[in-house]
Scaffold this motif. Structure first.
Motif, short mmCIF file in Angstrom:
data_model
loop_
_atom_site.label_atom_id
_atom_site.label_comp_id
_atom_site.label_asym_id
_atom_site.label_seq_id
_atom_site.Cartn_x
_atom_site.Cartn_y
_atom_site.Cartn_z
N GLY A 193 0.82 -1.21 0.00
CA GLY A 193 0.00 0.00 0.00
C GLY A 193 0.85 1.25 0.00
O GLY A 193 2.08 1.19 -0.03
N ILE A 194 0.19 2.38 0.03
CA ILE A 194 0.86 3.68 0.12
C ILE A 194 0.57 4.24 1.51
O ILE A 194 -0.59 4.41 1.89
CB ILE A 194 0.37 4.64 -0.97
N MET B 173 5.04 6.80 1.31
CA MET B 173 5.91 5.73 0.85
C MET B 173 5.06 4.58 0.30
O MET B 173 4.15 4.10 0.97
CB MET B 173 6.78 5.23 2.01
N ARG B 174 5.35 4.19 -0.94
CA ARG B 174 4.68 3.02 -1.50
C ARG B 174 5.51 1.78 -1.18
O ARG B 174 6.68 1.69 -1.55
CB ARG B 174 4.51 3.15 -3.01
N ILE B 175 4.89 0.83 -0.50
CA ILE B 175 5.56 -0.39 -0.06
C ILE B 175 4.87 -1.59 -0.70
O ILE B 175 3.64 -1.69 -0.69
CB ILE B 175 5.52 -0.52 1.47
N ALA C 95 19.31 3.03 -6.67
CA ALA C 95 19.91 4.32 -6.32
C ALA C 95 19.08 5.48 -6.89
O ALA C 95 19.03 6.57 -6.31
CB ALA C 95 21.35 4.39 -6.83
N LYS C 96 18.41 5.23 -8.03
CA LYS C 96 17.56 6.27 -8.62
C LYS C 96 16.39 6.59 -7.69
O LYS C 96 15.95 7.74 -7.62
CB LYS C 96 17.05 5.81 -9.98
N LEU C 97 15.90 5.59 -6.99
CA LEU C 97 14.80 5.80 -6.05
C LEU C 97 15.26 6.67 -4.88
O LEU C 97 14.52 7.55 -4.43
CB LEU C 97 14.29 4.45 -5.56
N PHE C 98 16.47 6.43 -4.41
CA PHE C 98 17.02 7.25 -3.34
C PHE C 98 17.21 8.69 -3.82
O PHE C 98 16.94 9.64 -3.08
CB PHE C 98 18.35 6.67 -2.86
N GLU D 95 9.35 -4.05 0.02
CA GLU D 95 10.19 -3.27 -0.87
C GLU D 95 9.59 -1.88 -1.10
O GLU D 95 8.38 -1.74 -1.28
CB GLU D 95 10.35 -3.98 -2.21
N ILE D 96 10.45 -0.87 -1.06
CA ILE D 96 10.00 0.49 -1.36
C ILE D 96 9.92 0.66 -2.86
O ILE D 96 10.89 0.42 -3.57
CB ILE D 96 10.96 1.53 -0.75
N LYS D 97 8.76 1.06 -3.35
CA LYS D 97 8.54 1.24 -4.78
C LYS D 97 8.54 2.70 -5.21
O LYS D 97 8.86 3.02 -6.35
CB LYS D 97 7.22 0.58 -5.19
#
Length: 216
Positions: free
Chosen positions: A26-27, A123-125, A76-79, A141-143
């Motif tokens: 979920g988010i 945060m979308r998990i 790394a792009k997500l970070f 996982e963080i999406k």
């Protein structure tokens, strides 16, 4: 006389359970309490997110920045997106901090990216399930990340328009759960029920079983 059980009179020990915790995809609106850096023995580097959701602590492990050979991992792009949302141009080298974590409430030392401490964020998990050496592994996982105030993603912030558009699109898929290695929703439901009852489940990898079946 020795004590069989000692009463704990602090508020945390007696407060009622609210049921507000992250237990599926979920988010979520969370507060990033601190982000810690981990370096593996093989040379890779990853981040662990110690967060708070409606007063309940939760840790999301393993957003990988680099691979074993030191090259940049795709996560790394997500970070980088998170840093844009946080309004940062970069972060300094991690600082060693002591935090009280875990069920035992023991203080531990972490390498902390201080610029991200106490940051409210959406945060979308996504939950994923797979098999490793015959055991079911559950991962969170963080999406994606979204700005807490208006749900804007990094690209929308840089463009200065369309705030929250991507969030609305992602909501359609936010509840998705990934099942690998032949696992199913039914398998996982049974595994969780068995785990709650103290039963060790030995799942069957249906994909491997089908591939290894002897044809008639």
């Amino acid at each position: 006389m020795s004590m069989f059980f000692t009463v704990k009179r602090d508020i945390d020990s007696v407060k009622e359970a609210t049921g507000d915790y992250i237990n599926t995809s979920g988010i979520y609106d969370v507060i990033i309490k601190f982000v810690s850096v981990n370096r593996s023995v093989n040379g890779s580097m990853s981040l662990d997110f110690n967060c708070e959701y409606k007063g309940t602590p939760v840790t999301i492990y393993g957003l990988r920045l680099t691979n074993n050979d030191g090259s940049e991992n795709f996560q790394a792009k997500l970070f980088n997106k998170l840093l844009v949302i946080a309004g940062l141009d970069g972060v300094s080298e991690p600082t060693i901090e002591s935090h009280v974590v875990g069920k035992d409430k023991a203080p531990k030392e972490f390498s902390v990216i201080t610029e991200l401490s106490d940051l409210p964020i959406k945060m979308r998990i996504q939950y994923t399930y797979s098999l490793y050496e015959g055991k079911i592994i559950e991962r969170r996982e963080i999406k994606n990340f979204y700005r807490e105030s208006d749900g804007a993603v990094a690209s929308e912030i840089l463009l200065g328009e369309g705030f929250g558009t991507q969030l609305e699109k992602d909501k359609k898929y936010a509840a998705n759960i990934t099942y690998n290695d032949g696992l199913t929703a039914e398998t996982i439901a049974q595994w969780k029920a068995d785990k709650k009852a103290g039963i060790n489940t030995t799942p069957v990898n249906t994909t491997s079983a089908m591939n290894n079946a002897v044809p008639f």
